[in-house]
Write a protein that holds these residues in place. Structure first.
Motif, PDB file in Angstrom:
ATOM      1  N   UNK A   4       0.832  -1.207   0.000  1.00 41.24           N
ATOM      2  CA  UNK A   4       0.000   0.000   0.000  1.00 41.24           C
ATOM      3  C   UNK A   4       0.861   1.250   0.000  1.00 41.24           C
ATOM      4  N   UNK A   5       1.937   1.251   0.787  1.00 41.22           N
ATOM      5  CA  UNK A   5       2.825   2.413   0.824  1.00 41.22           C
ATOM      6  C   UNK A   5       3.518   2.621  -0.516  1.00 41.22           C
ATOM      7  N   UNK A   6       3.820   1.528  -1.206  1.00 45.57           N
ATOM      8  CA  UNK A   6       4.506   1.634  -2.492  1.00 45.57           C
ATOM      9  C   UNK A   6       3.613   2.248  -3.557  1.00 45.57           C
ATOM     10  N   UNK A   7       2.295   2.061  -3.466  1.00 50.96           N
ATOM     11  CA  UNK A   7       1.390   2.568  -4.490  1.00 50.96           C
ATOM     12  C   UNK A   7       0.778   3.914  -4.154  1.00 50.96           C
ATOM     13  N   UNK A   8       0.867   4.355  -2.935  1.00 54.51           N
ATOM     14  CA  UNK A   8       0.314   5.650  -2.536  1.00 54.51           C
ATOM     15  C   UNK A   8       1.217   6.776  -2.992  1.00 54.51           C
ATOM     16  N   UNK A   9       0.633   7.925  -3.341  1.00 56.58           N
ATOM     17  CA  UNK A   9       1.466   9.081  -3.660  1.00 56.58           C
ATOM     18  C   UNK A   9       2.198   9.566  -2.409  1.00 56.58           C
ATOM     19  N   UNK A  10       3.360  10.145  -2.598  1.00 55.97           N
ATOM     20  CA  UNK A  10       4.109  10.760  -1.499  1.00 55.97           C
ATOM     21  C   UNK A  10       3.921  12.261  -1.631  1.00 55.97           C
ATOM     22  N   UNK A  11       3.286  12.854  -0.609  1.00 52.97           N
ATOM     23  CA  UNK A  11       2.942  14.276  -0.673  1.00 52.97           C
ATOM     24  C   UNK A  11       4.040  15.175  -0.111  1.00 52.97           C
ATOM     25  N   UNK A  33      20.636  18.315  22.265  1.00 59.75           N
ATOM     26  CA  UNK A  33      20.794  17.052  21.561  1.00 59.75           C
ATOM     27  C   UNK A  33      20.989  17.315  20.081  1.00 59.75           C
ATOM     28  N   UNK A  34      21.294  16.278  19.350  1.00 60.98           N
ATOM     29  CA  UNK A  34      21.344  16.336  17.897  1.00 60.98           C
ATOM     30  C   UNK A  34      20.169  15.506  17.373  1.00 60.98           C
ATOM     31  N   UNK A  35      19.826  15.752  16.119  1.00 63.06           N
ATOM     32  CA  UNK A  35      18.739  15.002  15.505  1.00 63.06           C
ATOM     33  C   UNK A  35      19.274  14.263  14.288  1.00 63.06           C
ATOM     34  N   UNK A  36      18.913  13.014  14.183  1.00 61.04           N
ATOM     35  CA  UNK A  36      19.283  12.198  13.029  1.00 61.04           C
ATOM     36  C   UNK A  36      17.991  11.865  12.289  1.00 61.04           C
ATOM     37  N   UNK A  37      17.890  12.357  11.053  1.00 63.15           N
ATOM     38  CA  UNK A  37      16.711  12.086  10.233  1.00 63.15           C
ATOM     39  C   UNK A  37      16.697  10.601   9.879  1.00 63.15           C
ATOM     40  N   UNK A  38      15.572   9.961  10.131  1.00 59.67           N
ATOM     41  CA  UNK A  38      15.451   8.540   9.838  1.00 59.67           C
ATOM     42  C   UNK A  38      14.899   8.346   8.433  1.00 59.67           C
ATOM     43  N   UNK A  39      15.014   7.147   7.932  1.00 54.15           N
ATOM     44  CA  UNK A  39      14.653   6.880   6.539  1.00 54.15           C
ATOM     45  C   UNK A  39      13.165   7.115   6.289  1.00 54.15           C
ATOM     46  N   UNK A  40      12.852   7.349   5.034  1.00 55.77           N
ATOM     47  CA  UNK A  40      11.470   7.548   4.612  1.00 55.77           C
ATOM     48  C   UNK A  40      10.654   6.322   5.004  1.00 55.77           C
ATOM     49  N   UNK A  41       9.443   6.556   5.449  1.00 56.85           N
ATOM     50  CA  UNK A  41       8.489   5.537   5.897  1.00 56.85           C
ATOM     51  C   UNK A  41       8.881   4.903   7.228  1.00 56.85           C
ATOM     52  N   UNK A  42       9.838   5.504   7.946  1.00 58.34           N
ATOM     53  CA  UNK A  42      10.143   5.067   9.304  1.00 58.34           C
ATOM     54  C   UNK A  42       8.960   5.442  10.202  1.00 58.34           C
ATOM     55  N   UNK A  43       8.729   4.711  11.296  1.00 51.31           N
ATOM     56  CA  UNK A  43       7.602   5.048  12.178  1.00 51.31           C
ATOM     57  C   UNK A  43       7.722   6.442  12.800  1.00 51.31           C
TER      58      UNK A  43
END
Length: 153
Positions: A4-11, A33-43
């Motif tokens: 489902x995530x693969x077929x949905x548009x990414x806004x 603190x520092x912030x580390x951006x996590x991968x797309x579709x991470x919780x």
């Protein structure tokens, strides 16, 4: 990633990532603190770190209204459940951080969801994109429970 995530548009747009970065900078300044951006579709959007040690998790939301415009802030139940699960598994806090036009606010959602008398779940979501997948269960968090992010010198 699910089918489902693969077929949905990414806004998400580049400007959304820039706004997200501005909001997380406030959090990092407050807690040193520092912030580390996590991968797309991470919780969750970010790991909050002290050097390389993770101290918490953050979901970042940006709004185009003041914090006082509505009595509650709504966020996807699915997102909150995934973030709380990650927090419970790791023993680390999970923050929902919202950038409003009048400042940056947050709540430790892991603590909040333990108060079932405060948990208000309704069907809602975005209707402006004409995407039926945007309508889902939403948690309505009372704005009065949010805490303002204050930079410390």
């Amino acid at each position: 990633m699910t089918a489902a995530a693969a077929t949905r548009p990414v806004y998400e747009q580049p400007k959304d990532l820039m706004n997200e970065g501005t909001v997380i900078e406030h959090v990092c300044a407050m807690w040193k603190w520092q912030a580390v951006k996590l991968k797309k579709f991470s919780p969750v959007d970010f790991a909050l770190t002290d050097r390389d040690r993770i101290r918490g998790w953050a979901e970042i939301k940006c709004r185009t209204n003041e914090s006082t415009r509505y009595p509650t802030y709504s966020v996807s139940l699915h997102k909150v459940m995934a973030g709380v699960h990650q927090a419970n598994f790791t023993g680390l806090p999970y923050y929902v951080v919202i950038g409003f036009t009048d400042g940056v606010w947050y709540i430790n959602a892991g603590r909040y969801v333990g108060y079932h008398d405060r948990l208000d779940v309704r069907i809602g979501g975005r209707t402006d994109r004409n995407d039926p997948m945007d309508i889902e269960p939403m948690v309505h968090i009372p704005v009065k429970l949010l805490r303002r992010v204050e930079a410390r010198g």
